[in-house]
Design a protein around this motif. Structure first.
Motif, PDB file in Angstrom:
ATOM      1  N   LEU A 182     -52.590 -17.648  12.911  1.00 31.99           N
ATOM      2  CA  LEU A 182     -51.781 -17.883  11.724  1.00 31.99           C
ATOM      3  C   LEU A 182     -52.614 -17.623  10.469  1.00 31.99           C
ATOM      4  CD1 LEU A 182     -50.068 -21.246  12.737  1.00 31.99           C
ATOM      5  CD2 LEU A 182     -48.922 -19.033  12.503  1.00 31.99           C
ATOM      6  N   GLY A 183     -51.933 -17.276   9.395  1.00 31.54           N
ATOM      7  CA  GLY A 183     -52.643 -17.110   8.139  1.00 31.54           C
ATOM      8  C   GLY A 183     -53.364 -18.381   7.730  1.00 31.54           C
ATOM      9  N   SER A 184     -52.739 -19.555   7.982  1.00 27.05           N
ATOM     10  CA  SER A 184     -53.379 -20.827   7.643  1.00 27.05           C
ATOM     11  C   SER A 184     -54.641 -21.055   8.468  1.00 27.05           C
ATOM     12  CB  SER A 184     -52.395 -21.978   7.862  1.00 27.05           C
ATOM     13  OG  SER A 184     -51.967 -22.015   9.221  1.00 27.05           O
ATOM     14  N   GLU A 185     -54.639 -20.579   9.718  1.00 28.65           N
ATOM     15  CA  GLU A 185     -55.819 -20.757  10.572  1.00 28.65           C
ATOM     16  C   GLU A 185     -56.967 -19.865  10.103  1.00 28.65           C
ATOM     17  OE1 GLU A 185     -58.150 -22.502  13.377  1.00 28.65           O
ATOM     18  OE2 GLU A 185     -56.167 -23.074  12.645  1.00 28.65           O
ATOM     19  N   GLU A 211     -51.639  -6.308  12.326  1.00 29.50           N
ATOM     20  CA  GLU A 211     -50.182  -6.345  12.374  1.00 29.50           C
ATOM     21  C   GLU A 211     -49.713  -7.785  12.405  1.00 29.50           C
ATOM     22  OE1 GLU A 211     -49.069  -4.306  15.881  1.00 29.50           O
ATOM     23  OE2 GLU A 211     -50.056  -5.716  17.256  1.00 29.50           O
ATOM     24  N   VAL A 212     -48.457  -7.993  11.994  1.00 31.61           N
ATOM     25  CA  VAL A 212     -47.847  -9.322  12.009  1.00 31.61           C
ATOM     26  C   VAL A 212     -46.883  -9.371  13.177  1.00 31.61           C
ATOM     27  CG1 VAL A 212     -46.394 -10.951  10.756  1.00 31.61           C
ATOM     28  CG2 VAL A 212     -48.105  -9.611   9.519  1.00 31.61           C
ATOM     29  N   SER A 213     -47.120 -10.314  14.089  1.00 35.58           N
ATOM     30  CA  SER A 213     -46.282 -10.402  15.286  1.00 35.58           C
ATOM     31  C   SER A 213     -45.080 -11.302  15.085  1.00 35.58           C
ATOM     32  CB  SER A 213     -47.118 -10.910  16.472  1.00 35.58           C
ATOM     33  OG  SER A 213     -47.667 -12.184  16.180  1.00 35.58           O
ATOM     34  N   SER A 214     -45.177 -12.320  14.243  1.00 39.84           N
ATOM     35  CA  SER A 214     -44.069 -13.239  13.997  1.00 39.84           C
ATOM     36  C   SER A 214     -44.364 -14.045  12.755  1.00 39.84           C
ATOM     37  CB  SER A 214     -43.856 -14.175  15.195  1.00 39.84           C
ATOM     38  OG  SER A 214     -44.981 -15.001  15.387  1.00 39.84           O
ATOM     39  N   SER A 215     -43.349 -14.760  12.285  1.00 40.52           N
ATOM     40  CA  SER A 215     -43.513 -15.625  11.122  1.00 40.52           C
ATOM     41  C   SER A 215     -42.356 -16.606  11.093  1.00 40.52           C
ATOM     42  CB  SER A 215     -43.542 -14.798   9.829  1.00 40.52           C
ATOM     43  OG  SER A 215     -42.298 -14.160   9.623  1.00 40.52           O
ATOM     44  N   ASP A 216     -42.448 -17.603  10.203  1.00 38.98           N
ATOM     45  CA  ASP A 216     -41.320 -18.497  10.000  1.00 38.98           C
ATOM     46  C   ASP A 216     -41.043 -18.567   8.499  1.00 38.98           C
ATOM     47  OD1 ASP A 216     -43.196 -20.222   8.902  1.00 38.98           O
ATOM     48  OD2 ASP A 216     -43.452 -21.341  10.772  1.00 38.98           O
ATOM     49  N   LEU A 217     -40.299 -19.561   8.078  1.00 33.78           N
ATOM     50  CA  LEU A 217     -39.843 -19.610   6.688  1.00 33.78           C
ATOM     51  C   LEU A 217     -40.895 -20.127   5.714  1.00 33.78           C
ATOM     52  CD1 LEU A 217     -36.224 -20.993   7.274  1.00 33.78           C
ATOM     53  CD2 LEU A 217     -36.961 -18.620   6.992  1.00 33.78           C
ATOM     54  N   ALA A 218     -42.116 -20.436   6.195  1.00 35.84           N
ATOM     55  CA  ALA A 218     -43.149 -21.003   5.326  1.00 35.84           C
ATOM     56  C   ALA A 218     -43.867 -19.951   4.501  1.00 35.84           C
ATOM     57  CB  ALA A 218     -44.161 -21.787   6.153  1.00 35.84           C
ATOM     58  N   ARG A 220     -46.106 -16.189   3.871  1.00 33.64           N
ATOM     59  CA  ARG A 220     -47.172 -15.407   4.509  1.00 33.64           C
ATOM     60  C   ARG A 220     -48.196 -16.282   5.212  1.00 33.64           C
ATOM     61  NH1 ARG A 220     -46.462 -12.569  -0.384  1.00 33.64           N
ATOM     62  NH2 ARG A 220     -45.666 -10.430  -0.089  1.00 33.64           N
ATOM     63  N   VAL A 221     -48.369 -17.519   4.735  1.00 34.21           N
ATOM     64  CA  VAL A 221     -49.347 -18.390   5.372  1.00 34.21           C
ATOM     65  C   VAL A 221     -48.960 -18.683   6.811  1.00 34.21           C
ATOM     66  CG1 VAL A 221     -48.269 -20.582   4.732  1.00 34.21           C
ATOM     67  CG2 VAL A 221     -50.762 -20.434   4.933  1.00 34.21           C
ATOM     68  N   SER A 222     -47.682 -18.499   7.167  1.00 34.42           N
ATOM     69  CA  SER A 222     -47.224 -18.756   8.540  1.00 34.42           C
ATOM     70  C   SER A 222     -47.156 -17.483   9.375  1.00 34.42           C
ATOM     71  CB  SER A 222     -45.853 -19.429   8.510  1.00 34.42           C
ATOM     72  OG  SER A 222     -44.876 -18.542   7.972  1.00 34.42           O
ATOM     73  N   TYR A 223     -47.536 -16.330   8.807  1.00 33.29           N
ATOM     74  CA  TYR A 223     -47.561 -15.092   9.591  1.00 33.29           C
ATOM     75  C   TYR A 223     -48.590 -15.223  10.718  1.00 33.29           C
ATOM     76  CZ  TYR A 223     -44.917 -12.460   6.032  1.00 33.29           C
ATOM     77  OH  TYR A 223     -43.953 -11.997   5.178  1.00 33.29           O
ATOM     78  N   ARG A 224     -48.265 -14.588  11.834  1.00 28.81           N
ATOM     79  CA  ARG A 224     -49.221 -14.493  12.941  1.00 28.81           C
ATOM     80  C   ARG A 224     -49.860 -13.110  12.896  1.00 28.81           C
ATOM     81  NH1 ARG A 224     -49.361 -18.383  16.671  1.00 28.81           N
ATOM     82  NH2 ARG A 224     -47.729 -19.978  16.601  1.00 28.81           N
ATOM     83  N   PHE A 225     -51.139 -13.094  12.583  1.00 24.67           N
ATOM     84  CA  PHE A 225     -51.864 -11.833  12.427  1.00 24.67           C
ATOM     85  C   PHE A 225     -52.615 -11.506  13.715  1.00 24.67           C
ATOM     86  CE2 PHE A 225     -51.396 -13.529   8.149  1.00 24.67           C
ATOM     87  CZ  PHE A 225     -51.018 -12.418   7.420  1.00 24.67           C
ATOM     88  N   GLY A 226     -52.586 -10.237  14.083  1.00 30.13           N
ATOM     89  CA  GLY A 226     -53.318  -9.759  15.248  1.00 30.13           C
ATOM     90  C   GLY A 226     -53.844  -8.364  14.996  1.00 30.13           C
ATOM     91  N   LEU A 227     -54.798  -7.931  15.799  1.00 35.44           N
ATOM     92  CA  LEU A 227     -55.414  -6.623  15.640  1.00 35.44           C
ATOM     93  C   LEU A 227     -54.593  -5.543  16.333  1.00 35.44           C
ATOM     94  CD1 LEU A 227     -59.185  -7.425  16.339  1.00 35.44           C
ATOM     95  CD2 LEU A 227     -58.113  -7.052  14.112  1.00 35.44           C
ATOM     96  N   THR A 228     -54.536  -4.391  15.705  1.00 29.16           N
ATOM     97  CA  THR A 228     -54.027  -3.204  16.375  1.00 29.16           C
ATOM     98  C   THR A 228     -55.175  -2.565  17.158  1.00 29.16           C
ATOM     99  OG1 THR A 228     -54.567  -1.777  14.501  1.00 29.16           O
ATOM    100  CG2 THR A 228     -52.400  -2.850  14.476  1.00 29.16           C
TER     101      THR A 228
END
Length: 582
Positions: A182-185, A211-218, A220-228
């Motif tokens: 997560l962006g927060s992590e 890349e961003v795999s998922s997110s919720d309504l919170a 960008r801080v709730s985006y799930r970031f992963g490597l391509t």
């Protein structure tokens, strides 16, 4: 997924902050998904590093890397407080299986213990003692001075003092090791507000490295970031540059600026405060009158005198003063020097006081051990730890190498030397003149730090870097000063203090204190008999003699299974053994 039938490889990992390396065998290598990426299963391990244990989880990456990630705490039987190790510590490729496994070495010349002797297991052993245990301040009438201004939290990547490329490389390495986050992590791992890492993450997305795999309504801080796939290649390149994966470093300029704010001269030292710091030590008022101005100067002190008369005990008193009555300081996890990482924070030396604050802001796990919710933004830069002023002591094992940057070649980063870790506190070089290195070479090494309050250290590429020396430096010896140092060196020492043998009243007070510590009734007649024996033998009493005599007497009683009470026969027996041995 099924188990893979392969011989268990041996991998070497480095525990950041402690400098320990350990070879670890993996018994099984079945793969499964971890945080959305192919991983081998974590193995919970407890690495015993001398008297301190560090609990961690080991992950083996599908591309041949090994990571130790702290997931718990480190503890010590004498000090049950917990220190969080939630950041990634090191990532290195496996080494050949022929290499000996299950070994533990200490390349950073220290081991973290709370009471504290730190020894390097090599031909030249080094010991560092943290002389002062954490104690509650019972002197409520002696207030601490005003706190030092905390480093301000950056609001943008420009204010962090790091380039966008440096932050991007750190984020790529973290995603490579930790997997999807997560962006927060990511903000928690870098110790930076999400607003600071947001722009580098956006740039990495534009380059299709993240890349961003998922997110919720919170947001960008709730985006799930992963490597391509391209991102994993870039992450490998970043790891080749250096394998440091931890809190974002602090630029050297910011470190120098804060060291100047944390000088010893900024502490409040009065006769009442110094007397309170030495309340458990028998010391003459005239000695306090000499120590007080020396502390206020924040410069250098030279202690000399016969052995066993309290030079180390005085260091304990000064350490107690710094721990109980001086304001706390801030130490960065790491600094950036000429594009090189130098780790500074050392849990074996720096006693943290901000654990509760970090737990409240969601950086470290609270008492229940569960992290929940995003990191709370605040005014303090979390790349720094608030600590009590450090007290570092080294003795006859000191070599010139221990005063230089410790280069970690596999990781391509550095550990700060002892004098840098002692910044803001006290650095005692005990037993001067008894080191394996020539005394003249050692004192020449300190010429510039004493004159200019800076030290010039050499990087692996041969370039010099200038780091601040803002500490109370104490030299102590039981040799004749003229045999150890020259006149030019003594001129640079601001305060010279001769530690003399105790007079009769002081010896009696020391003996009484030793009896109280040994929990045995004090008998003044015994002291008179001992002093007469000193006169008969032509010996000069030493401050350490009462402690040693009582220890001898206790051992005699234990051997004969007798209660430990002082009497004439016991003291005569103890004195005969003690003086014959001496």
């Amino acid at each position: 997924m099924t188990d893979t039938a392969r011989a268990p490889p041996t991998s070497r990992v480095c525990i950041m902050g402690s400098g320990a390396e350990v070879d670890t065998n993996f018994d099984r290598l079945d793969s499964r998904s971890h945080n959305g990426q192919a991983r081998f299963p974590p193995e919970s391990v407890c690495i015993e590093f001398c008297t301190r244990k560090i609990r961690a989880t080991i992950f083996r990456d599908g591309m041949g890397g090994v990571a130790i990630i702290g997931c718990g705490s480190e503890w010590n039987s004498k000090s049950p407080h917990s220190l969080g190790w939630e950041r990634l510590l090191m990532l290195t490729p496996p080494v050949p299986t022929t290499q000996a496994a299950s070994t533990l070495t200490d390349p950073a010349t220290h081991r973290p213990t709370d009471a504290v002797t730190i020894r390097e297991r090599s031909d030249r052993q080094t010991s560092i003692e943290r002389l002062v245990e954490p104690v509650a301040d019972t002197n409520h009438d002696l207030d601490r001075p005003a706190p030092i201004p905390a480093p301000r939290s950056p609001k943008t990547w420009l204010e962090s003092g790091l380039s966008q490329a440096q932050l991007s490389d750190l984020l790529l390495k973290m995603l490579f090791v930790h997997g999807v986050q997560l962006g927060s992590e990511l903000a928690r791992l870098t110790r930076l507000p999400f607003g600071v890492v947001e722009e580098p993450l956006r740039s990495l997305r534009d380059q299709r490295l993240v890349e961003v795999s998922s997110s919720d309504l919170a947001g960008r801080v709730s985006y799930r970031f992963g490597l391509t796939e391209s991102g994993r290649v870039r992450a490998h390149e970043a790891l080749e540059h250096n394998r440091y994966v931890g809190p974002a470093p602090v630029p050297l300029e910011q470190y120098i600026e804060h060291c100047q704010l944390q000088q010893i001269t900024g502490t409040r030292c009065t006769p009442a405060i110094l007397q309170a710091a030495f309340q458990d030590i028998v010391i003459r008022p005239a000695m306090l009158d000499q120590l007080g101005p020396a502390v206020c100067s924040g410069k250098s002190i030279f202690l000399w005198g016969p052995p066993g008369n309290g030079k180390t005990t005085i260091a304990k008193g000064l350490g107690r003063y710094l721990n109980r009555f001086a304001n706390e300081i801030y130490v960065p996890y790491a600094i950036l020097v000429d594009n090189c990482i130098v780790t500074v924070f050392d849990p074996g030396i720096h006693q943290t006081t901000d654990d509760t604050d970090l737990a409240q802001r969601g950086i470290t796990a609270p008492a229940n051990g569960v992290l929940s919710g995003p990191v709370q933004d605040g005014p303090i830069d979390l790349r720094w730890r608030r600590v009590r002023r450090p007290v570092v002591v080294t003795g006859n094992e000191l070599t010139l190498d221990l005063l230089e940057l410790k280069y970690h070649k596999p990781g391509n980063f550095y550990h700060a030397p002892l004098q840098i870790k002692a910044n803001g506190g006290l650095f005692l070089i005990d037993d001067l003149g008894r080191q394996t290195v020539r005394s003249q070479d050692l004192i020449n090494r300190w010429t510039i730090p004493l004159e200019e309050s800076v030290d010039y250290l050499t990087l692996a590429n041969g370039r010099k870097c200038m780091l601040p020396i803002e500490q109370l430096t104490v030299f102590a010896t039981n040799l004749d000063p003229q045999q150890v140092v020259d006149e030019a060196f003594m001129r640079r020492i601001k305060h010279k203090i001769h530690i003399e043998a105790p007079v009769r009243e002081q010896y009696a007070a020391i003996f009484q204190l030793a009896c109280r510590q040994q929990e045995v009734p004090y008998d003044e007649a015994m002291v008179e008999e001992l002093l007469q024996k000193y006169r008969d033998l032509g010996r000069i009493p030493r401050s350490s003699d009462p402690r040693d005599l009582l220890s001898m007497a206790r051992s005699i009683c234990r051997f004969h299974e007798l209660p430990f009470t002082l009497n004439t026969n016991l003291m005569q027996d103890s004195a005969s053994r003690f003086f014959d041995a001496a």
